[in-house]
Design an enzyme around this catalytic site. Structure first.
Site, short mmCIF file in Angstrom:
data_model
loop_
_atom_site.label_atom_id
_atom_site.label_comp_id
_atom_site.label_asym_id
_atom_site.label_seq_id
_atom_site.Cartn_x
_atom_site.Cartn_y
_atom_site.Cartn_z
N HIS A 55 0.93 -1.22 0.14
CA HIS A 55 0.01 0.12 -0.07
C HIS A 55 0.95 1.25 -0.09
O HIS A 55 0.30 2.30 -0.88
CB HIS A 55 -1.18 0.13 0.96
CG HIS A 55 -1.70 0.67 1.34
ND1 HIS A 55 -2.00 2.10 2.72
CD2 HIS A 55 -3.27 1.67 0.04
CE1 HIS A 55 -3.40 3.08 2.25
NE2 HIS A 55 -3.92 2.17 0.77
N HIS A 95 1.09 3.80 -3.68
CA HIS A 95 1.04 5.48 -3.00
C HIS A 95 2.04 6.48 -3.73
O HIS A 95 2.19 7.45 -3.73
CB HIS A 95 0.42 5.93 -1.73
CG HIS A 95 -1.29 5.68 -1.47
ND1 HIS A 95 -1.97 6.47 -2.11
CD2 HIS A 95 -1.90 4.85 -1.20
CE1 HIS A 95 -3.38 6.27 -1.81
NE2 HIS A 95 -2.97 4.65 -1.35
N HIS A 126 -8.32 -0.56 -4.34
CA HIS A 126 -8.81 -0.54 -3.18
C HIS A 126 -10.06 -1.42 -3.40
O HIS A 126 -10.38 -2.02 -2.68
CB HIS A 126 -9.11 1.19 -2.93
CG HIS A 126 -8.16 1.74 -2.50
ND1 HIS A 126 -7.06 2.77 -3.14
CD2 HIS A 126 -7.47 1.24 -1.65
CE1 HIS A 126 -6.19 3.53 -2.94
NE2 HIS A 126 -6.07 2.87 -1.50
N GLU A 141 -10.55 11.06 -4.86
CA GLU A 141 -8.78 10.29 -3.86
C GLU A 141 -8.82 11.79 -3.08
O GLU A 141 -8.35 11.70 -2.29
CB GLU A 141 -8.01 10.23 -4.78
CG GLU A 141 -6.39 10.45 -3.83
CD GLU A 141 -5.78 9.67 -4.58
OE1 GLU A 141 -4.65 9.32 -4.07
OE2 GLU A 141 -5.91 9.81 -6.02
N HIS A 193 -11.88 10.99 -0.05
CA HIS A 193 -11.29 10.04 0.68
C HIS A 193 -10.05 10.77 1.83
O HIS A 193 -10.02 9.98 2.88
CB HIS A 193 -10.45 9.18 -0.34
CG HIS A 193 -9.03 8.35 -0.12
ND1 HIS A 193 -7.92 8.46 -0.25
CD2 HIS A 193 -9.26 6.83 -0.14
CE1 HIS A 193 -7.22 7.76 0.33
NE2 HIS A 193 -7.82 6.15 0.43
N HIS A 213 -9.13 9.97 5.55
CA HIS A 213 -8.44 9.57 6.24
C HIS A 213 -8.02 10.16 7.46
O HIS A 213 -7.96 9.40 8.69
CB HIS A 213 -7.15 8.86 5.44
CG HIS A 213 -7.23 7.12 4.91
ND1 HIS A 213 -6.57 6.43 5.21
CD2 HIS A 213 -7.66 7.46 3.84
CE1 HIS A 213 -6.84 4.83 4.15
NE2 HIS A 213 -7.35 5.65 3.65
N HIS A 228 -12.74 1.79 3.33
CA HIS A 228 -12.72 1.89 1.82
C HIS A 228 -14.66 0.76 0.64
O HIS A 228 -14.54 1.96 -0.82
CB HIS A 228 -10.98 1.56 1.07
CG HIS A 228 -10.57 2.28 1.31
ND1 HIS A 228 -10.25 2.89 -0.14
CD2 HIS A 228 -9.54 2.90 1.83
CE1 HIS A 228 -9.32 4.10 0.00
NE2 HIS A 228 -8.82 3.93 1.16
#
Length: 631
Positions: free
Chosen positions: A176, A180, A207, A312, A327, A331, A367
């Site tokens: 992960h 990114h 995802h 995103e 998104h 987080h 997600h």
């Protein structure tokens, strides 16, 4: 300077990186290169870096642009050596890898595994402390390895503890982090002079597959499929990571049960609700509004890519001000749920960091919520027609899995070790390792029988998926229910001669999985260096997690095999021999088109109204297989 010399220079940048700002000896007031003035400001060296947080992303972008613009490889190393002593260590690792990934003079060079660079992001604090203790009592001259076992830190009182082996897997969290970096949300195609093809769709698909795989693991362990996060007022389950943060001497904070999201200083919960509603409205209207108030259609070819950038949100978002950053801020909100206004100066939780967020059960529920937004768009598209699904004259007449027992794959837990001595200095020349359990599976191969009823050679794309047959209550899942659970296992080109063809494909050849591990030891030795490869080649799903766990009795899965017309699937490549095509399904191909015209996840990315018999065309095959877990 040989390529091995350059690789050693890169490795030195990452050795003991966690404490580089303390031990490096260069400080802001010293003679630092003018190009680095102001770099890293606003992100203290002791903070937990987050590539979800706009302020951190902006600082990382400034650094990777300075490094990318370095005049030569020597100049790149010169700048990086100084930067590592003045900026946040994780920010430095992120930015340096982005620059190295795309500099032409860094072909063949790799960054060591992030789990060896920042072992504190992967190994519990108690284990690291135990390693220090055992290393400190070694007698002089004793060069035997120090090996410390990672102890379980949960109990059966928490149902999610059954999934700890998966969520806290070292390599899945490293994947992960790396994904990114390959696809940073700040990527500016105009600046770099090259675009990342279908980047928004890859964000969606990678995802989505993580969620599908997690639900397969849940069903394997007798748990129900996850309930998506769906209400911004809902109480969240707790999670305790037990991870320290060496850079600050602190920790990744725990989240007690029953906490709810609260406003942060930079974003409100109502902002999140508004962004979701605006995105849902755009899906219903089948267009988005860009920053110039122009309507951009969400068509079948580009719609999901546009939405991926929007949700995103990445640099490619057509209207970041209006559609926000659903998104990324999600987080950050969840990682700061225990101290939203910062009054207690608590460190954030694991959801802030791409190298740790998969450890938290809320990652998957959040997600699934994000994926459900994408699915609202996907179900608005027309179903695939028979013509779109069929491959004339091609029939898949059989598909089997060859292992010790045909159509039975065994999984089991094995011991693995992680080298810790490159992350921190244990005061010994001996190797210091953490030993832990992880899931693995038997090697196996697919045997696929395909009949070409035409008179000429055809080229096909073989697509292989896997999904559970039954739900948590033992009921048969419909094909449309299964499509949320189908995990891609492989995809490859094949030649079909007239008549019967038998295709054999090994599990180790999967287009999903990571082909190599860049440990410090391997890179230092230099035996695995290939100047035609790039750091990009480290992207891919862990091979040991290709197959779901299954259960002790033997769990039924549907193996789906489909052969489509490669002449209609193929994409014109900018290169005769594209690099790193071993894990293209989740990672694409560097500086090239995604090598498949079909939508990612095809044919399970759209609503399926028909039953199995009506949906299946001659070029498809469903085969029941069993996955059995051996304790």
């Amino acid at each position: 300077m040989t390529i091995h010399d350059r690789q050693i220079a890169v490795l030195k940048l990452y050795k003991y990186l966690s404490v580089a700002t303390v031990t490096g000896g260069v400080h802001e007031d010293d003679d630092v290169d003018a190009r680095l003035h102001g770099i890293g400001k606003g992100v203290s060296t002791s903070e937990i870096f987050s590539c979800f947080y706009p302020k951190h992303l902006e600082a990382a972008e400034k650094l990777y642009k300075v490094l990318y613009e370095a005049k030569s490889f020597d100049d790149f190393i010169h700048l990086a050596e100084q930067a590592r002593t003045i900026v946040n260590p994780s920010l430095f690792a992120f930015a340096t890898e982005v620059a190295l990934l795309h500099r032409p003079d860094c072909k063949g060079l790799s960054v060591p595994n992030i789990q060896e660079v920042f072992s504190d992001k992967f190994i519990p604090a108690a284990t690291l402390i135990r390693a220090f203790i055992e290393a400190s009592v070694k007698t002089p001259g004793d060069e035997s390895d120090v090996v410390v076992d990672v102890k379980e830190h949960g109990t059966i009182l928490d149902p999610e503890h059954k999934l700890a082996y998966y969520r806290e897997d070292v390599e899945v969290n490293a994947h992960h982090w790396h994904w990114h970096i390959v696809y940073p949300s700040t990527w500016d195609a105009k600046y770099f002079g090259k675009s990342k093809d279908r980047k928004g769709e890859l964000f969606y698909y990678m995802h989505q597959q993580m969620c599908a795989r997690y639900d397969c693991e849940r069903l394997s362990n007798g748990l129900q499929r996850m309930v998506p996060f769906h209400n911004f007022d809902e109480e969240l389950e707790g999670y305790a990571p037990h991870l320290t943060h060496i850079g600050s001497g602190r920790y990744y904070s725990s989240r007690p049960d029953h906490m709810t999201l609260h406003d942060l200083s930079e974003v409100d919960v109502l902002d999140m609700i508004r962004w979701r509603e605006r995105i849902m409205q755009a899906i219903n209207l089948r267009h988005v509004i860009d920053e110039h108030n122009k309507e951009i259609p969400l068509d079948e070819e580009h719609g999901v890519d546009i939405l991926g950038a929007l949700i995103e949100s990445s640099h490619d978002s057509v209207n970041k001000e209006f559609y926000g950053s659903l998104h990324n801020w999600g987080h950050i909100m969840m990682s700061n749920i225990h101290d939203p206004d910062g009054r207690f100066q608590e460190t954030p939780g694991v959801m802030t960091d791409t190298a740790t967020s998969l450890r938290d059960p809320i990652f998957y529920r959040f997600h699934r919520f994000i994926d459900n937004v994408f699915q609202e768009y996907k179900v608005s598209l027309p179903e695939y027609t028979r013509e779109q699904l069929n491959f004339p004259d091609v029939e898949v007449v059989g598909a089997r899995v060859h292992s010790d027992i045909d159509n039975v794959i065994h999984t089991y837990m094995v011991m693995d070790e992680l080298e810790l001595s490159h992350c921190m200095n244990f005061g010994t020349a001996a190797s210091v390792k953490a030993r832990y359990h992880r899931l693995d599976h038997d090697a196996y191969s697919y045997s696929i029988s395909v009949q070409n009823n035409g008179s000429t050679i055809k080229h096909g794309t073989v697509r292989i998926f896997l999904a559970p047959v039954h739900d948590e209550l033992g009921n048969d899942l419909s094909l449309d229910e299964q499509r949320y659970l189908f995990i891609e296992m492989d995809k490859f080109k094949t030649e079909l001669r007239p008549g019967k063809n038998t295709i054999i494909r090994g599990s180790f050849d999967s287009s999903i999985t990571l082909s190599r591990q860049n440990t410090f030891a391997k890179l230092e030795h230099g035996s695995d260096i290939d100047e035609n490869l790039t750091e990009y080649c480290s992207c891919g799903w862990p091979s040991h997690l290709l197959v779901p766990r299954g259960n002790e009795k033997g769990m039924d899965f549907d193996l789906f095999v489909m052969v489509t017309d490669w002449e209609k699937d193929k994409v014109e490549s900018a290169h005769d021999d594209p690099l790193c095509t071993d894990a293209v399904s989740y990672c694409g191909v560097i500086d090239d088109k995604y090598p498949d015209k079909k939508a990612m996840g095809f044919p399970f990315d759209r609503y399926i109204s028909s039953d199995r018999e009506k949906f299946l065309s001659p070029n498809m095959r469903l085969t029941k297989i069993i996955i059995k877990h051996d304790e």
